[in-house]
Design an enzyme around this catalytic site. Structure first.
Site, PDB file in Angstrom:
ATOM      1  N   GLY A 123      17.553  17.558  13.535  1.00  0.00           N
ATOM      2  CA  GLY A 123      18.562  16.500  13.569  1.00  0.00           C
ATOM      3  C   GLY A 123      18.779  15.805  12.252  1.00  0.00           C
ATOM      4  O   GLY A 123      19.860  15.860  11.682  1.00  0.00           O
ATOM      5  N   HIS A 149       5.918  17.633   7.978  1.00  0.00           N
ATOM      6  CA  HIS A 149       5.088  16.500   7.610  1.00  0.00           C
ATOM      7  C   HIS A 149       4.255  16.778   6.366  1.00  0.00           C
ATOM      8  O   HIS A 149       3.397  15.975   5.999  1.00  0.00           O
ATOM      9  CB  HIS A 149       4.186  16.102   8.783  1.00  0.00           C
ATOM     10  N   LEU A 160       0.827  -1.207   0.000  1.00  0.00           N
ATOM     11  CA  LEU A 160       0.000   0.000   0.000  1.00  0.00           C
ATOM     12  C   LEU A 160       0.860   1.255   0.000  1.00  0.00           C
ATOM     13  O   LEU A 160       0.592   2.204  -0.741  1.00  0.00           O
ATOM     14  CB  LEU A 160      -0.935  -0.013   1.211  1.00  0.00           C
TER      15      LEU A 160
END
Length: 772
Positions: free
Chosen positions: A447, A709, A26
């Site tokens: 980071g 995101h 998927l």
């Protein structure tokens, strides 16, 4: 029905199942669609095949009633938003033009339109997309997905039960839409939402649904009398409908508490409750309300969130106790199996002895079926399974892998002073300013930098023997050089080495600590197409040798600017692993903290002046009930301070948290005693900065100005405006400028543009500050 006949009727079921497929088919299909390599029809075909395969496997394993509707391209809460028509205004045109592209625009955003906010699903590492609702929200039923998937399952000749997010939980998970009054409560929309659920239920009944499951996990949290009354009203009204299937209301993750009597007397046909150790109080509470006469009870006795084999005899005893409390008792996992990997049998590299201790989704399915058979037919019918289970449990309990006397002696010798810095923050801050000489509004990243296909190929080539260690390390060095060079040219103030050598922020460390096991195929969905492989914490923890010093020191040798040492904190090491269940979590956290303390000391000794210990999971692991939180926060914050407490005053300790609601843990954030904290803030428009200010947080903070995101690149103007909002809550001398989270999942083109805009924004706003 007598207890005996209730047992004879026992059936096996599950609430949900991993969506990705055995090889993450998927994920690959969706990302291929985003890149234009897979058509919409091909994506839908892949999804349909995965659903069909899952249902057939469940039925073949002995599951009597398969779930439908739990499958999702991105997130089941987002699917519910579509089902009830609560599309934000900014996404309506995209959804109208192309529902699939509009769906993904709500999840990921576009260059011009921001996505929905993302946060953690209760106390798990799964992320859901937060509904945005306001006084003007108009709901409209769209049951197409739910009806289509039910029809698919029924077409295979299977008994199927649609699973929906319940209306009360949906509203309690929502937030006020942009422009809504600050005091607006989405739950006030309940009477407007219930007719939409009634329409969906009628559609499902017409499509052949005998039962529909309505998930209400929000009711296991502390709820006000008004919220409990709303739940009672919701299920009174839905239960009174004439054109509907039978209703099963499900809760999980904790005890139901004050909501149990509300649901027990509601006019619904069944309840599904968690009866694992975390929610064992549900059993006594159910007896106290008189059980569920004339109702169906689904008993979640198999832990749906961990990977250890079930104690079948203990679960059977619990099921036996429940037989007298309901008209019918069925067997399930405690929650959806979405939260565990697919199949432990695929792990070829784990010792056979240890593999006997493990149960992933397929093994848990077998346990559920075994327990249902034992409940219905008696223990003689499952004698072989019980014997094998006893042997596996004994093997684990008696294994030397689980106990290291040296580790236990060290943790037993820890004192309170070990978990405290040698000087208070004000004195440390002065020493750090003198040493680091950073400007106002210093810029940094969290980071990680993009994990390119070339890096993943290099790791695969090393594992496959196509390159040797020396060749692999040269590739890592080249990547670090590029990352450092880019940061210097961009103008960032505190640099990172980019974590090119790391596969995952927990797995990388777990593979170098004793007591941890790594999987090869143990993928679990974190959000959307982001899957992680949580390591398994099987025994006592220690650090044989330094884990990060070499690459951090190499990066520092390339620049005069400070390079942060990057570690994952002890709470997150636990939260994003499958933890052992044979000792208190606090004991395990202390072991991990001491191992990380050794690493912090070695970084400092190697000349690292800034060390970041990430704790993004501190909030997500917060117990759902307020009365359980003080004990958790006590050992969690102590574990962080134990990790960092041994450094010199001039060494600056950072931490990072992301994608959670922070308002109720601000005191715990303060108790960490970190010098700098960076937090997600871009999607929530600096809400956390206001929460820190309201608390009087005295240290430095970096609320994110770049939402990583989403693939969209925030402009310098947008980042500057967020920064100005942050300055209203946090003074300039204590405000940092950074993204929301690490950049591992982003591509280099958007990363370059976004970070350049971030630095431009910091310089612009810095120039607006009054001269000191």
């Amino acid at each position: 029905m007598t207890p005996k006949s209730a047992a004879a009727a026992a059936r096996a079921t599950v609430y949900g199942y991993p969506r990705q497929g055995p090889n993450r088919e998927l994920k690959k299909a969706i990302e291929g669609y985003w890149k234009g390599r897979v058509t919409a029809d091909a994506l839908r075909a892949t999804a349909a095949q995965l659903r069909s395969t899952t249902w057939r496997q469940l039925a073949g394993a002995g599951i009597d009633e398969v779930p439908t509707g739990d499958f999702s391209y991105y997130d089941h809460v987002l699917d519910t938003t579509v089902m009830v028509g609560a599309i934000p205004d900014r996404h309506r045109d995209a959804v109208a033009a192309d529902p699939l592209d509009g769906y993904f625009a709500m999840a990921r955003g576009t260059q011009d339109v921001a996505p929905l906010e993302m946060t953690k699903w209760f106390d798990t590492n799964y992320h859901y997309l937060v509904p945005e609702l306001g006084p003007d929200t108009v709901f409209a039923a769209d049951s197409a997905k739910q009806v289509a998937e039910l029809t698919e399952a029924l077409g295979l000749g299977l008994a199927a039960r649609p699973v929906l997010v319940g209306p009360v939980t949906y509203l309690l998970l929502a937030k006020p839409a942009p422009g809504a009054p600050a005091d607006f409560e989405p739950l006030t929309l309940l009477d407007r939402l219930l007719p939409v659920y009634a329409e969906v239920l009628a559609d499902l009944r017409a499509a052949g649904a005998e039962w529909v499951q309505l998930d209400e996990p929000a009711l296991v949290q502390d709820r006000t009398p008004a919220e409990l009354n709303a739940a009672g009203r919701a299920y009174r009204d839905l239960g009174a409908l004439t054109d509907r299937p039978k209703l099963l209301v499900a809760s999980y993750f904790d005890r139901l508490g004050e909501a149990l009597p509300v649901l027990a007397k509601a006019p619904v046909e069944g309840l599904a409750l968690d009866f694992t150790e975390a929610a064992a109080a549900n059993l006594d509470a159910l007896a106290a309300v008189g059980g569920l006469p004339r109702k169906r009870l689904i008993a979640g006795v198999v832990n749906g969130r961990n990977i250890w084999v079930n104690d079948l005899e203990k679960s059977l005893a619990r099921l036996g106790t429940l037989l007298g409390l309901a008209d019918r008792v069925d067997v399930a996992a405690s929650c959806s199996l979405l939260h565990v990997p697919l199949d432990a049998a695929a792990e070829r590299d784990i010792e056979p002895q240890i593999q006997r201790w493990l149960a992933f989704a397929r093994q848990k399915t077998t346990e559920i079926v075994t327990l249902a058979r034992g409940l219905a037919r008696g223990t003689d019918a499952i004698a072989a399974e019980l014997a094998a289970n006893r042997a596996a449990l004994a093997s684990r309990a008696n294994s030397p892998i689980t106990r290291d006397p040296a580790v236990r002696a060290r943790t037993g010798a820890v004192t309170e002073a070990d978990a405290r810095r040698s000087q208070p923050y004000a004195e440390r801050a002065a020493a750090q300013r003198a040493h680091l000489r950073l400007p106002l509004l210093p810029t940094t990243t969290i980071g990680s930098f993009p994990q390119t296909g070339e890096l993943r190929t290099a790791r695969a080539d090393l594992r496959g023997g196509r390159i040797d260690t020396a060749g692999y390390e040269e590739r890592i060095k080249a990547e670090i050089q590029e990352v450092i060079s880019f940061q210097e040219k961009t103008g960032l103030d505190v640099l990172v080495h980019g974590e090119a050598e790391r596969n995952d922020m927990v797995q990388y460390f777990a593979e170098q600590l004793t007591g941890y096991l790594a999987t090869q195929h143990g993928w679990v969905q974190s959000y959307g197409t982001r899957y992680v492989r949580p390591p398994i914490l099987a025994g006592d923890i220690s650090r044989p040798e330094p884990m990060t010093v070499r690459w951090t020191a190499y990066a520092q040798s390339l620049t005069d600017r400070p390079v942060k040492g990057m570690l994952t904190g002890p709470v997150t090491m636990l939260a994003w692993s499958f933890v052992r269940d044979d000792q208190p979590l606090g004991d395990t956290a202390r072991q991990v903290a001491l191992a990380l303390r050794d690493e912090v000391g070695d970084l400092e000794a190697a000349g690292t002046s800034v060390i970041q210990v990430d704790e993004p999971a501190l909030r997500e692991t917060l117990p759902l009930r307020a009365e359980d939180r003080p004990g958790y926060l006590s050992w969690a914050t102590e574990a962080f301070r134990l990790t960092t407490g041994g450094v010199r005053p001039g060494t600056q300790i950072h931490t990072h948290m992301c994608y959670a609601e922070f308002g109720d843990i601000v005191q715990a954030i303060d108790d960490l005693d970190a010098d700098v904290i960076s937090l997600e803030a871009a999607r929530s428009h600096m809400q956390v900065a206001r929460e820190l200010a309201a608390h009087g947080y005295p240290r430095e903070a970096g609320p994110g100005v770049y939402d990583i995101h989403s693939p969209r690149v925030p402009s310098a103007l947008e980042a500057a405006e967020l920064l100005r909002t942050g300055l209203k809550a946090i003074p300039a001398e204590r405000l940092w400028v950074n993204p929301d989270c690490g950049l591992k999942t982003r591509g280099w083109p958007e990363t370059r543009s976004s970070l350049r805009n971030l630095v431009t924004a910091a310089r612009t706003v810095r120039g607006e500050l009054p001269a000191s």
